[in-house]
Design a protein around this motif. Structure first.
Motif, mmCIF file in Angstrom:
data_model
loop_
_atom_site.group_PDB
_atom_site.id
_atom_site.type_symbol
_atom_site.label_atom_id
_atom_site.label_comp_id
_atom_site.label_asym_id
_atom_site.label_seq_id
_atom_site.Cartn_x
_atom_site.Cartn_y
_atom_site.Cartn_z
ATOM 1 N N ASN A 233 44.445 47.410 38.214
ATOM 2 C CA ASN A 233 44.599 46.774 39.516
ATOM 3 C C ASN A 233 43.437 47.191 40.420
ATOM 4 O O ASN A 233 42.521 47.903 39.995
ATOM 5 N N GLU A 234 43.477 46.764 41.651
ATOM 6 C CA GLU A 234 42.365 47.042 42.563
ATOM 7 C C GLU A 234 42.195 48.537 42.843
ATOM 8 O O GLU A 234 41.129 48.986 43.243
ATOM 9 N N SER B 25 36.520 39.016 33.665
ATOM 10 C CA SER B 25 36.851 39.154 35.087
ATOM 11 C C SER B 25 38.044 40.071 35.340
ATOM 12 O O SER B 25 38.223 40.551 36.460
ATOM 13 N N VAL B 26 38.855 40.329 34.298
ATOM 14 C CA VAL B 26 40.063 41.138 34.505
ATOM 15 C C VAL B 26 40.096 42.389 33.643
ATOM 16 O O VAL B 26 40.958 43.259 33.854
ATOM 17 N N CYS B 27 39.193 42.516 32.668
ATOM 18 C CA CYS B 27 39.180 43.671 31.768
ATOM 19 C C CYS B 27 37.998 44.586 32.074
ATOM 20 O O CYS B 27 36.932 44.121 32.480
ATOM 21 N N PHE C 199 34.879 43.121 37.536
ATOM 22 C CA PHE C 199 36.257 42.988 37.065
ATOM 23 C C PHE C 199 37.190 43.612 38.092
ATOM 24 O O PHE C 199 36.769 44.395 38.954
ATOM 25 N N VAL C 200 38.450 43.276 38.019
ATOM 26 C CA VAL C 200 39.442 43.800 38.954
ATOM 27 C C VAL C 200 39.503 45.322 38.822
ATOM 28 O O VAL C 200 39.687 45.855 37.733
ATOM 29 N N SER D 289 44.277 31.161 37.485
ATOM 30 C CA SER D 289 42.830 31.001 37.488
ATOM 31 C C SER D 289 42.431 29.538 37.653
ATOM 32 O O SER D 289 43.148 28.626 37.221
ATOM 33 N N TYR E 9 47.083 35.890 35.057
ATOM 34 C CA TYR E 9 45.690 35.564 35.357
ATOM 35 C C TYR E 9 45.299 34.187 34.819
ATOM 36 O O TYR E 9 44.552 33.445 35.469
ATOM 37 N N LEU F 18 43.181 46.553 31.411
ATOM 38 C CA LEU F 18 43.249 45.806 32.663
ATOM 39 C C LEU F 18 43.778 46.727 33.748
ATOM 40 O O LEU F 18 44.790 47.419 33.560
#
Length: 395
Positions: free
Chosen positions: A33-34, A12-14, A244-245, A68, A64, A31
């Motif tokens: 950011n948006e 979800s973050v990578c 993912f982000v 989470s 995270y 990783l």
């Protein structure tokens, strides 16, 4: 990091996909950011079912984990594990001699445990030089014994101890591996209140970006110093088969013009002219260009600071990007750096110019040419090296 949802959190973050990572596998985790800017990158290895060990991605990953609602937990073991890195054509032979074991079975980006005199050592085929290389990890209590074994074997093969700065800059700039904090800052404070607050609560890990000192002609606009995976040549680490982000921003960038990474070779005559301003009483001195690298920490009784140097790159009168990670390469007798420039100008052999000097100081242009990337390309890369060409250990 451990728990039934550990892989789900990493996905979800990578930008990487962890759903198929085996028990002997690892990922170079990225990783973002948006906005698609790199927040951190490092190594994640799977060490057991639902258990992963991460390197260099804290404090972002701990944020995270803690925020989470997934069934995942984290434990900070910084300082409890040693790292020894050994690079070069003889690295496998040295380790096999030290451990009295055959390690040929460890493929690139894989790891396993090897028992050495009753001590468990994790051997990882990975390194930063680009050459055949390995890392060995284990509990700090075993460090002296393991280090002594490796060094004694290394001396048999004429190994040399190269030091921290080789790992930090010479490996990364010569090897064409842009590195967090060394070649670019990270947008921890610019990527949401939650992450910024978490990082501020962990200054021992976050000082690189809490107290930035920005030098070089790129000036004090930190935003132009942030990079995306496209800027640093890591498109191959973008797996759009999962959410993912930063995915949306990165997908939108894919078909648009963007920067890419190149090696710049600095003109020796121009470098000499810049340095000469510091020796002429009648001259206005430029920033010091004689240092072997641009990596500086500053400490006060209140905090630590870290300086980031980046200078503007021009093609004619057109500003096309920035350069950072300048080093004097003693191996190749040259001054080089990495640069993140508009991809349309990234042709090997092309002539560019670097504007040297922090705004408000004497600035001079230095001619440069786009050189081979990576710069140290005179050997077979680790991922392509066939270790079966190397004799197996036998007692």
């Amino acid at each position: 990091m451990y728990g039934p949802d550990a892989a789900k959190l990493l996905n979800s973050v990578c930008t990487n996909d962890f759903s198929t990572l085996g028990l002997k596998g690892l990922r170079h985790a990225v990783l973002c950011n948006e906005k698609g800017q790199i927040l951190c990158d490092g190594v994640v290895i799977r060490i057991a079912e639902d258990r992963y060990r991460t390197y260099w991605i804290n404090p972002v990953i701990s944020y995270y984990v803690e925020s989470s609602d997934l069934d995942v937990h984290g434990e900070d073991i910084s300082g409890q594990e040693y790292f020894i890195q050994i690079d070069g054509e003889k690295s496998l032979e040295i380790l096999e001699d030290a451990f009295q074991a055959d390690l040929h079975d460890i493929k690139f980006a894989r790891h396993r445990i090897q028992t050495v005199d009753g001590m468990d050592v994790r051997v990882i085929r990975l390194g930063m030089s680009g050459n055949l290389a390995y890392e060995i990890h284990g509990p700090m209590s075993d460090f002296e014994a393991i280090y002594h074994k490796v060094w004694e074997s290394g001396k048999k093969f004429n190994a040399r101890r190269l030091g921290l700065q080789t790992y930090n800059l010479f490996n990364h700039t010569e090897a064409g591996f842009p590195n967090i904090n060394l070649h670019y800052p990270l947008p921890w404070l610019e990527s949401g209140e939650g992450l910024a607050k978490h990082c501020c609560s962990l200054p021992q890990y976050a000082f690189y970006n809490l107290n930035r000192i920005l030098v070089g002609s790129a000036g004090d606009d930190v935003k132009q110093r942030f990079v995306t995976p496209y800027d640093v040549g890591w498109e191959f680490l973008l797996k759009f088969n999962h959410d993912f982000v930063g995915r949306k921003a990165l997908e939108e960038m894919a078909d648009k013009p963007h920067r890419t990474v190149v090696t710049l070779e600095w003109n020796a005559e121009d470098v000499g002219k810049v340095f000469a301003t510091r020796l002429d009483p009648a001259a206005d001195p430029c920033d010091d260009i004689s240092a072997p690298y641009d990596l500086n920490y500053f400490a006060t009784t209140q905090n630590f600071s870290f300086s980031y140097r980046a200078d503007k790159v021009f093609s004619g009168e057109q500003e096309i990007g920035i350069t950072s990670g300048r080093i004097i390469s003693y191996t190749y007798n040259s001054m080089i750096s990495l640069a993140f420039i508009d991809s349309e100008y990234a042709k090997e052999g092309d002539k560019l110019e670097i504007l040297w000097g922090t705004p408000g100081t004497h600035q001079m242009k230095v001619r440069a040419k786009i050189a081979r990337y990576p710069y140290n390309s005179n050997f077979i890369r680790n991922e392509k090296k066939d270790v079966e060409e190397i004799p197996h250990f036998s007692k």
